[in-house]
Design an enzyme around this catalytic site. Structure first.
Site, PDB file in Angstrom:
ATOM      1  N   ARG A 106       6.610  82.026  83.724  1.00 50.26           N
ATOM      2  CA  ARG A 106       5.375  82.535  83.628  1.00 50.26           C
ATOM      3  C   ARG A 106       3.812  82.216  83.762  1.00 50.26           C
ATOM      4  NH1 ARG A 106       7.304  82.556  77.113  1.00 50.26           N
ATOM      5  NH2 ARG A 106       6.266  84.363  76.840  1.00 50.26           N
ATOM      6  N   ARG A 169       7.673  76.571  71.049  1.00 48.37           N
ATOM      7  CA  ARG A 169       8.193  76.057  72.805  1.00 48.37           C
ATOM      8  C   ARG A 169       8.331  75.514  73.568  1.00 48.37           C
ATOM      9  NH1 ARG A 169      10.678  79.080  70.028  1.00 48.37           N
ATOM     10  NH2 ARG A 169      11.567  81.632  70.724  1.00 48.37           N
ATOM     11  N   GLY A 283      15.613  85.538  65.474  1.00 48.95           N
ATOM     12  CA  GLY A 283      14.210  85.542  64.620  1.00 48.95           C
ATOM     13  C   GLY A 283      13.305  86.414  64.786  1.00 48.95           C
ATOM     14  N   ASP A 284      12.983  86.606  65.623  1.00 48.36           N
ATOM     15  CA  ASP A 284      12.288  88.499  66.122  1.00 48.36           C
ATOM     16  C   ASP A 284      12.677  89.073  65.344  1.00 48.36           C
ATOM     17  OD1 ASP A 284      10.599  87.025  67.695  1.00 48.36           O
ATOM     18  OD2 ASP A 284      11.942  87.720  69.228  1.00 48.36           O
TER      19      ASP A 284
END
Length: 343
Positions: A106, A169, A283-284
């Site tokens: 990313r 993260r 979790g989202d």
């Protein structure tokens, strides 16, 4: 129906079929997702007016990501176009004692270079009830961290309730950098969501002798750090998911919450999730369910139970998005976890 805005990075997800390791795979399954995008999808799916703020490249892959959101009834009118590329993450789904593995690709993604000039935050937050972001977005780049703070300031100026899922993260930044950036952002947050690792790595609070791998959850430790977090940051609510990993395929799942105003600590019902189909986005889906509960006018205990049930169900669905209905969640909250065929 409440108006909600989430902001972050949507990515292309490439996952190995079934439980194959990367070295075995000759092809990848494709879908799109990302922390705040997943929350927006959950809230839109429950009937709320959810808008997503991000920046994607102006090419067919960026358009596919936006189309994935539109398909889920998420508002995309505030998405900016430009930059080099859409972020990618590769997923190898574990099983039994073999953990899942994520590889990020990313760097230099469009959102990492986005600035306030790409968005009209006064317009974006006009009439909005709730704003949600995660600790992933400011971890992407220093520019994204600056953008996150600008968005938070605009949200507070507009009188919008702000929630943050800490979401540490380690493949994106260090604990030291996370604490420096996120501690500053907490001044704008009303509802703080995370887990035991997030609390320690992002804000420096460790919940006693909890060991999630053994299933030893010291709830008194959570209550203590929640009280400390409220004292330091004046959160209205502090919430933690509680995942007991018996294996990659078998988890215990519950959550706890602390209210600043009532001083109450509450631990939810625990679900045994086995076998897990896909835990990414769990979790989202929890955050989305809890936010939905609050927006629906539920008390904080009811909101927590709705979030835990919604997330337990998400673990049974492939992909990042939680596609269960309100009725599905309400049935599970009501005690129907039989999994019987609906005819």
């Amino acid at each position: 129906m409440a108006k909600v805005v989430t902001m972050g990075e949507i990515m292309l997800r490439l996952s190995t079929p079934g439980n194959e390791k990367f070295i075995q795979a000759d092809e990848f399954d494709v879908c799109y997702g990302g922390g705040e995008a997943n929350v927006a999808v959950s809230l839109a799916n429950y009937g709320h007016d959810a808008k997503y703020v991000t920046k994607v490249p102006k090419n067919p892959i960026g358009e596919c990501a936006v189309a994935a959101l539109r398909k889920m009834n998420v508002g995309t009118e505030y998405i900016a176009y430009g930059g080099e590329r859409l972020g990618i993450y590769f997923l190898e789904t574990g099983a039994a004692m073999r953990a899942s593995n994520v590889v990020y690709d990313r760097a230099h993604s469009s959102i990492s270079t986005a600035t306030a000039a790409d968005f009209d935050f006064d317009k974006i937050f006009d009439g909005v009830d709730w704003f949600h972001f995660t600790g992933i977005t400011p971890a992407v780049s220093d520019t994204a961290a600056e953008l996150t703070e600008i968005a938070c300031k605009a949200a507070k100026k507009a009188g919008v309730k702000v929630s943050c899922d800490l979401n540490f993260r380690k493949k994106l930044w260090s604990s030291e950098k996370a604490q420096k950036v996120m501690s500053n952002l907490m001044q704008y947050v009303d509802v703080c969501i995370g887990n035991e690792e997030d609390a320690e790595k992002v804000l420096g609070f460790k919940p006693g002798n909890t060991d999630v791998t053994s299933g030893d959850l010291e709830l008194a430790g959570y209550k203590s750090i929640f009280e400390q977090m409220v004292e330091k940051f004046n959160f209205e609510y502090v919430i933690s998911s509680l995942r007991v990993s018996h294996s990659a395929s078998d988890n215990g799942w519950s959550a706890c919450i602390y209210s600043r105003d009532t001083k109450e600590f509450y631990h939810s019902r625990e679900y045994r999730i086995a076998p897990i189909v896909d835990r990414v986005g769990g979790g989202d889906s929890f955050a989305g369910g809890v936010i939905c509960g609050f927006l629906d006018g539920k008390n904080f205990k009811e909101a927590l139970e709705f979030g835990v049930a919604a997330s337990a169900l998400k673990h049974t669905i492939p992909g990042d998005f939680n596609l269960v209905s309100r009725a599905d969640v309400d049935n599970l909250v009501g005690g129907d976890g039989s999994g019987r065929v609906q005819r």
